[in-house]
Enzyme design. Structure first.
Site, PDB file in Angstrom:
ATOM      1  N   SER A 148       0.808  -1.218   0.000  1.00  0.00           N
ATOM      2  CA  SER A 148       0.000   0.000   0.000  1.00  0.00           C
ATOM      3  C   SER A 148       0.840   1.266   0.000  1.00  0.00           C
ATOM      4  O   SER A 148       0.417   2.295  -0.536  1.00  0.00           O
ATOM      5  CB  SER A 148      -0.958  -0.003   1.190  1.00  0.00           C
ATOM      6  OG  SER A 148      -0.256  -0.210   2.397  1.00  0.00           O
ATOM      7  N   HIS A 199       2.054   4.627   4.755  1.00  0.00           N
ATOM      8  CA  HIS A 199       1.315   5.344   3.719  1.00  0.00           C
ATOM      9  C   HIS A 199       1.873   6.750   3.505  1.00  0.00           C
ATOM     10  O   HIS A 199       1.983   7.223   2.375  1.00  0.00           O
ATOM     11  CB  HIS A 199      -0.167   5.419   4.104  1.00  0.00           C
ATOM     12  CG  HIS A 199      -0.829   4.078   4.136  1.00  0.00           C
ATOM     13  ND1 HIS A 199      -2.097   3.887   4.654  1.00  0.00           N
ATOM     14  CD2 HIS A 199      -0.407   2.860   3.720  1.00  0.00           C
ATOM     15  CE1 HIS A 199      -2.435   2.609   4.547  1.00  0.00           C
ATOM     16  NE2 HIS A 199      -1.418   1.970   3.991  1.00  0.00           N
TER      17      HIS A 199
END
Length: 332
Positions: A148, A199
């Site tokens: 991610s 992230h």
């Protein structure tokens, strides 16, 4: 070699298969598709690597203290569960279809590898900074896996290239320049276990690419691969005139109006070949059906030279000499 337990076809895998089927395998570029299949096989245990998924999670401690640098890449291709895999691969389908077509498969592959390592290096730097500022070593022990972070970096690129003013983030309209930051917050609210620092690291890597430094590195790697510059140059020459991006000259074309071989703006002085395979010298005069005129001019030009009928005649005169010969002929 430890054998990881093979995973069954869980609900997340079924959703991913449906996503691949509805998209169509032929509509997914090659590197994107291989990345998805590879990570699926790795998660399901079809590929049996000599590590367990949690043995390669990335943390500040594992890199800075134990120097286990393989985690900088391997941690990104492992996933915690089937839904973790599904959401990441579904996102990769969307971003890969856009970016791989834009960059080409080879450059996109380089982009993925560089983004993977750069995102994890940034993650390590951020957790070290957090541990120093907050005086808590626990940040150094936080271990992350999953793709991610790389996807957040790719999202920065897709948002940048789309050039739209607004975007939807989970049904909410936000200004495009804030979309990736809004998604960072929303995902953290919806999935508290998600790695906020991981992230954030991806976003920072994407921004560094858009601003230039990382783009320069990736371009340098791409152009350093043997054969790419030559093949790309040939491709640019072939497509020139349709894309408008190449600076190479047009391929030589025969002009029926001027009856000369040309390369766009100027007459080619090189030897060209007719369909009969015989080389012809192009001096800007008729080479199609003017053999009689050519012979006459050459014959007259030879009168300028005295070689006594022996030896090899000199080289044919240039255009200016032939023009003077023609003028002198009409003055007689």
């Amino acid at each position: 070699m430890p054998r990881r337990r093979q995973q069954g076809i869980g609900l997340g895998i079924m959703f991913l298969l449906h996503k691949l089927y509805s998209t169509g395998l032929g509509n997914i570029p090659s590197v994107t598709l291989l990345a998805i299949i590879g990570q699926c096989f790795l998660f399901m245990g079809i590929v049996n690597p000599p590590w367990d998924r949690y043995d390669v999670c990335v943390s500040g401690e594992s890199i800075l203290l134990y120097h286990d640098y393989k985690r900088l890449f391997l941690s990104a291709i492992e996933h915690a569960d089937d839904f973790h895999l599904y959401y990441n691969m579904a996102s990769l389908i969307l971003k890969g279809r856009t970016l791989e077509k834009r960059y080409g498969s080879v450059k996109f592959l380089i982009l993925l590898v560089v983004f993977t390592i750069a995102t994890n290096l940034t993650y390590v730097g951020l957790v070290w900074l957090a541990s120093e500022l907050l005086e808590s070593y626990s940040y150094m022990k936080q271990c992350a896996i999953g793709f991610s972070g790389v996807l957040f970096a790719l999202k920065v690129l897709t948002t940048h290239y789309e050039g739209t003013d607004t975007r939807y983030v989970h049904g909410i309209i936000v200004p495009a320049k804030y979309a990736v930051w809004a998604e960072l917050v929303v995902i953290q609210i919806l999935v508290p276990r998600a790695s906020f620092i991981g992230h954030l690291a991806g976003i920072l890597v994407g921004l560094v690419y858009v601003m230039g430094p990382l783009k320069y590195l990736i371009n340098t790697i791409y152009w350093s691969v043997p054969g790419f510059s030559a093949s790309l140059g040939a491709s640019y020459t072939y497509h020139h005139g349709t894309t408008g991006t190449a600076s190479h000259p047009e391929p030589a074309q025969y002009s029926h109006q001027q009856n000369v071989w040309s390369t766009g703006d100027e007459v080619s002085q090189a030897s060209q070949s007719h369909d009969d395979g015989m080389p012809q010298q192009s001096y800007g005069w008729n080479i199609n059906d003017g053999s009689q005129y050519q012979s006459e001019q050459v014959s007259q030009s030879n009168q300028l030279y005295d070689y006594g009928g022996s030896g090899t005649p000199p080289t044919q005169p240039n255009i200016e000499e032939l023009r003077q010969l023609r003028l002198n002929r009409f003055r007689r």
